[in-house]
Design a protein around this motif. Sequence first.
Motif, PDB file in Angstrom:
ATOM      1  N   MET A   1       0.811  -1.213   0.000  1.00 37.35           N
ATOM      2  CA  MET A   1       0.000   0.000   0.000  1.00 37.35           C
ATOM      3  C   MET A   1       0.849   1.270   0.000  1.00 37.35           C
ATOM      4  O   MET A   1       0.432   2.271  -0.557  1.00 37.35           O
ATOM      5  CB  MET A   1      -0.926   0.025   1.219  1.00 37.35           C
ATOM      6  N   GLU A   2       2.005   1.195   0.628  1.00 41.16           N
ATOM      7  CA  GLU A   2       2.869   2.367   0.676  1.00 41.16           C
ATOM      8  C   GLU A   2       3.333   2.781  -0.717  1.00 41.16           C
ATOM      9  O   GLU A   2       3.512   3.963  -0.987  1.00 41.16           O
ATOM     10  CB  GLU A   2       4.082   2.073   1.571  1.00 41.16           C
ATOM     11  N   ARG A   3       3.490   1.801  -1.615  1.00 39.53           N
ATOM     12  CA  ARG A   3       3.915   2.124  -2.980  1.00 39.53           C
ATOM     13  C   ARG A   3       2.867   2.955  -3.708  1.00 39.53           C
ATOM     14  O   ARG A   3       3.203   3.740  -4.592  1.00 39.53           O
ATOM     15  CB  ARG A   3       4.213   0.846  -3.760  1.00 39.53           C
ATOM     16  N   LEU A   4       1.609   2.782  -3.368  1.00 35.21           N
ATOM     17  CA  LEU A   4       0.558   3.556  -4.027  1.00 35.21           C
ATOM     18  C   LEU A   4       0.635   5.036  -3.679  1.00 35.21           C
ATOM     19  O   LEU A   4       0.195   5.879  -4.459  1.00 35.21           O
ATOM     20  CB  LEU A   4      -0.811   3.002  -3.644  1.00 35.21           C
ATOM     21  N   SER A   5       1.182   5.364  -2.539  1.00 39.87           N
ATOM     22  CA  SER A   5       1.284   6.771  -2.119  1.00 39.87           C
ATOM     23  C   SER A   5       2.087   7.600  -3.119  1.00 39.87           C
ATOM     24  O   SER A   5       1.868   8.801  -3.244  1.00 39.87           O
ATOM     25  CB  SER A   5       1.911   6.869  -0.734  1.00 39.87           C
ATOM     26  N   ALA A   6       3.012   6.965  -3.816  1.00 38.55           N
ATOM     27  CA  ALA A   6       3.805   7.690  -4.802  1.00 38.55           C
ATOM     28  C   ALA A   6       2.941   8.215  -5.943  1.00 38.55           C
ATOM     29  O   ALA A   6       3.299   9.195  -6.602  1.00 38.55           O
ATOM     30  CB  ALA A   6       4.905   6.785  -5.353  1.00 38.55           C
ATOM     31  N   PHE A   7       1.812   7.596  -6.172  1.00 37.66           N
ATOM     32  CA  PHE A   7       0.925   7.992  -7.272  1.00 37.66           C
ATOM     33  C   PHE A   7      -0.153   8.986  -6.836  1.00 37.66           C
ATOM     34  O   PHE A   7      -0.951   9.428  -7.652  1.00 37.66           O
ATOM     35  CB  PHE A   7       0.270   6.760  -7.898  1.00 37.66           C
ATOM     36  N   GLN A   8      -0.188   9.333  -5.565  1.00 39.57           N
ATOM     37  CA  GLN A   8      -1.235  10.222  -5.051  1.00 39.57           C
ATOM     38  C   GLN A   8      -1.313  11.552  -5.803  1.00 39.57           C
ATOM     39  O   GLN A   8      -2.417  11.981  -6.166  1.00 39.57           O
ATOM     40  CB  GLN A   8      -1.046  10.454  -3.555  1.00 39.57           C
ATOM     41  N   PRO A   9      -0.202  12.246  -6.079  1.00 41.64           N
ATOM     42  CA  PRO A   9      -0.316  13.514  -6.809  1.00 41.64           C
ATOM     43  C   PRO A   9      -0.923  13.345  -8.204  1.00 41.64           C
ATOM     44  O   PRO A   9      -1.628  14.232  -8.690  1.00 41.64           O
ATOM     45  CB  PRO A   9       1.131  14.015  -6.898  1.00 41.64           C
ATOM     46  N   TYR A  10      -0.669  12.200  -8.834  1.00 46.32           N
ATOM     47  CA  TYR A  10      -1.214  11.957 -10.173  1.00 46.32           C
ATOM     48  C   TYR A  10      -2.690  11.578 -10.108  1.00 46.32           C
ATOM     49  O   TYR A  10      -3.463  11.959 -11.003  1.00 46.32           O
ATOM     50  CB  TYR A  10      -0.390  10.885 -10.892  1.00 46.32           C
ATOM     51  N   ALA A  11      -3.090  10.867  -9.069  1.00 44.49           N
ATOM     52  CA  ALA A  11      -4.503  10.555  -8.889  1.00 44.49           C
ATOM     53  C   ALA A  11      -5.295  11.832  -8.620  1.00 44.49           C
ATOM     54  O   ALA A  11      -6.398  12.024  -9.155  1.00 44.49           O
ATOM     55  CB  ALA A  11      -4.684   9.560  -7.743  1.00 44.49           C
ATOM     56  N   LEU A  12      -4.724  12.727  -7.817  1.00 44.84           N
ATOM     57  CA  LEU A  12      -5.364  14.017  -7.555  1.00 44.84           C
ATOM     58  C   LEU A  12      -5.459  14.836  -8.842  1.00 44.84           C
ATOM     59  O   LEU A  12      -6.491  15.460  -9.110  1.00 44.84           O
ATOM     60  CB  LEU A  12      -4.587  14.777  -6.478  1.00 44.84           C
ATOM     61  N   ALA A  13      -4.404  14.805  -9.651  1.00 48.79           N
ATOM     62  CA  ALA A  13      -4.435  15.526 -10.934  1.00 48.79           C
ATOM     63  C   ALA A  13      -5.520  14.945 -11.837  1.00 48.79           C
ATOM     64  O   ALA A  13      -6.235  15.699 -12.504  1.00 48.79           O
ATOM     65  CB  ALA A  13      -3.069  15.442 -11.615  1.00 48.79           C
ATOM     66  N   ALA A  14      -5.656  13.625 -11.865  1.00 44.11           N
ATOM     67  CA  ALA A  14      -6.694  13.002 -12.688  1.00 44.11           C
ATOM     68  C   ALA A  14      -8.082  13.426 -12.223  1.00 44.11           C
ATOM     69  O   ALA A  14      -8.950  13.757 -13.041  1.00 44.11           O
ATOM     70  CB  ALA A  14      -6.558  11.482 -12.659  1.00 44.11           C
ATOM     71  N   LEU A  15      -8.298  13.442 -10.910  1.00 44.73           N
ATOM     72  CA  LEU A  15      -9.587  13.900 -10.366  1.00 44.73           C
ATOM     73  C   LEU A  15      -9.839  15.348 -10.756  1.00 44.73           C
ATOM     74  O   LEU A  15     -10.934  15.700 -11.205  1.00 44.73           O
ATOM     75  CB  LEU A  15      -9.610  13.743  -8.843  1.00 44.73           C
ATOM     76  N   ARG A  16      -8.822  16.193 -10.607  1.00 47.43           N
ATOM     77  CA  ARG A  16      -8.952  17.617 -10.946  1.00 47.43           C
ATOM     78  C   ARG A  16      -9.285  17.804 -12.419  1.00 47.43           C
ATOM     79  O   ARG A  16     -10.209  18.548 -12.774  1.00 47.43           O
ATOM     80  CB  ARG A  16      -7.632  18.337 -10.620  1.00 47.43           C
ATOM     81  N   ILE A  17      -8.578  17.100 -13.287  1.00 46.74           N
ATOM     82  CA  ILE A  17      -8.757  17.272 -14.732  1.00 46.74           C
ATOM     83  C   ILE A  17     -10.120  16.753 -15.190  1.00 46.74           C
ATOM     84  O   ILE A  17     -10.828  17.436 -15.939  1.00 46.74           O
ATOM     85  CB  ILE A  17      -7.595  16.589 -15.479  1.00 46.74           C
ATOM     86  N   ILE A  18     -10.509  15.575 -14.752  1.00 47.82           N
ATOM     87  CA  ILE A  18     -11.796  15.002 -15.169  1.00 47.82           C
ATOM     88  C   ILE A  18     -12.954  15.828 -14.628  1.00 47.82           C
ATOM     89  O   ILE A  18     -13.916  16.125 -15.353  1.00 47.82           O
ATOM     90  CB  ILE A  18     -11.909  13.524 -14.747  1.00 47.82           C
ATOM     91  N   ALA A  19     -12.874  16.240 -13.357  1.00 50.31           N
ATOM     92  CA  ALA A  19     -13.940  17.070 -12.786  1.00 50.31           C
ATOM     93  C   ALA A  19     -14.043  18.389 -13.552  1.00 50.31           C
ATOM     94  O   ALA A  19     -15.148  18.858 -13.846  1.00 50.31           O
ATOM     95  CB  ALA A  19     -13.676  17.325 -11.304  1.00 50.31           C
ATOM     96  N   ALA A  20     -12.909  18.981 -13.899  1.00 51.05           N
ATOM     97  CA  ALA A  20     -12.922  20.249 -14.637  1.00 51.05           C
ATOM     98  C   ALA A  20     -13.538  20.078 -16.018  1.00 51.05           C
ATOM     99  O   ALA A  20     -14.341  20.909 -16.449  1.00 51.05           O
ATOM    100  CB  ALA A  20     -11.508  20.803 -14.750  1.00 51.05           C
ATOM    101  N   LEU A  21     -13.173  19.008 -16.723  1.00 45.05           N
ATOM    102  CA  LEU A  21     -13.747  18.782 -18.051  1.00 45.05           C
ATOM    103  C   LEU A  21     -15.263  18.599 -17.984  1.00 45.05           C
ATOM    104  O   LEU A  21     -16.002  19.153 -18.811  1.00 45.05           O
ATOM    105  CB  LEU A  21     -13.095  17.559 -18.707  1.00 45.05           C
ATOM    106  N   LEU A  22     -15.728  17.846 -17.010  1.00 49.43           N
ATOM    107  CA  LEU A  22     -17.178  17.659 -16.857  1.00 49.43           C
ATOM    108  C   LEU A  22     -17.866  18.964 -16.475  1.00 49.43           C
ATOM    109  O   LEU A  22     -18.980  19.251 -16.924  1.00 49.43           O
ATOM    110  CB  LEU A  22     -17.466  16.575 -15.818  1.00 49.43           C
ATOM    111  N   PHE A  23     -17.196  19.767 -15.657  1.00 51.94           N
ATOM    112  CA  PHE A  23     -17.763  21.039 -15.231  1.00 51.94           C
ATOM    113  C   PHE A  23     -17.853  22.009 -16.403  1.00 51.94           C
ATOM    114  O   PHE A  23     -18.857  22.705 -16.567  1.00 51.94           O
ATOM    115  CB  PHE A  23     -16.898  21.617 -14.104  1.00 51.94           C
ATOM    116  N   ILE A  24     -16.796  22.048 -17.218  1.00 55.31           N
ATOM    117  CA  ILE A  24     -16.801  22.894 -18.419  1.00 55.31           C
ATOM    118  C   ILE A  24     -17.964  22.498 -19.323  1.00 55.31           C
ATOM    119  O   ILE A  24     -18.632  23.365 -19.903  1.00 55.31           O
ATOM    120  CB  ILE A  24     -15.456  22.791 -19.157  1.00 55.31           C
ATOM    121  N   GLU A  25     -18.216  21.210 -19.437  1.00 54.50           N
ATOM    122  CA  GLU A  25     -19.313  20.727 -20.277  1.00 54.50           C
ATOM    123  C   GLU A  25     -20.654  21.308 -19.828  1.00 54.50           C
ATOM    124  O   GLU A  25     -21.486  21.690 -20.667  1.00 54.50           O
ATOM    125  CB  GLU A  25     -19.356  19.204 -20.245  1.00 54.50           C
TER     126      GLU A  25
END
Length: 128
Positions: A1-25
């Motif tokens: 599970m600790e290895r997944l923490s390295a991907f946290q900033p990218y998961a947050l970026a994915a959430l930010r980008i997808i939410a923004a695209l849906l919001f723009i729509e």
Amino acid sequence: MERLSAFQPYALAALRIIAALLFIEHGTMKLFAFPAAQMEGPLPPLLLAAALIEVVGGLLVLIGLFTRPVAFILSGQMAVAYFMAHGSKAFWPALNGGEAAILFCFIFLFIFFAGPGALSVDQRKAAA
């Protein structure tokens, strides 16, 4: 599970980008009837303001510029939208059509506290 923490900033970026695209729509549906018309005729001033906030704010969150203050504004907009447009129709969000407003509200509130994550202009500015 600790290895997944390295991907946290990218998961947050994915959430930010997808939410923004849906919001723009949602904003482009109001402003340009794209990808579909949300309503016929000219927009009332309140919906015009909401549409502009959705498109401009969504674009800023998408690229990660001024992410925290913009996410706070978008979260507030969705809270207001829920209570003005949905909450008075029925108590349960599944019945009043307010699920998207609630989800956007809390996703943007999370982004306000968590920051933009990876792949953002804000992150690049902080590193410089």
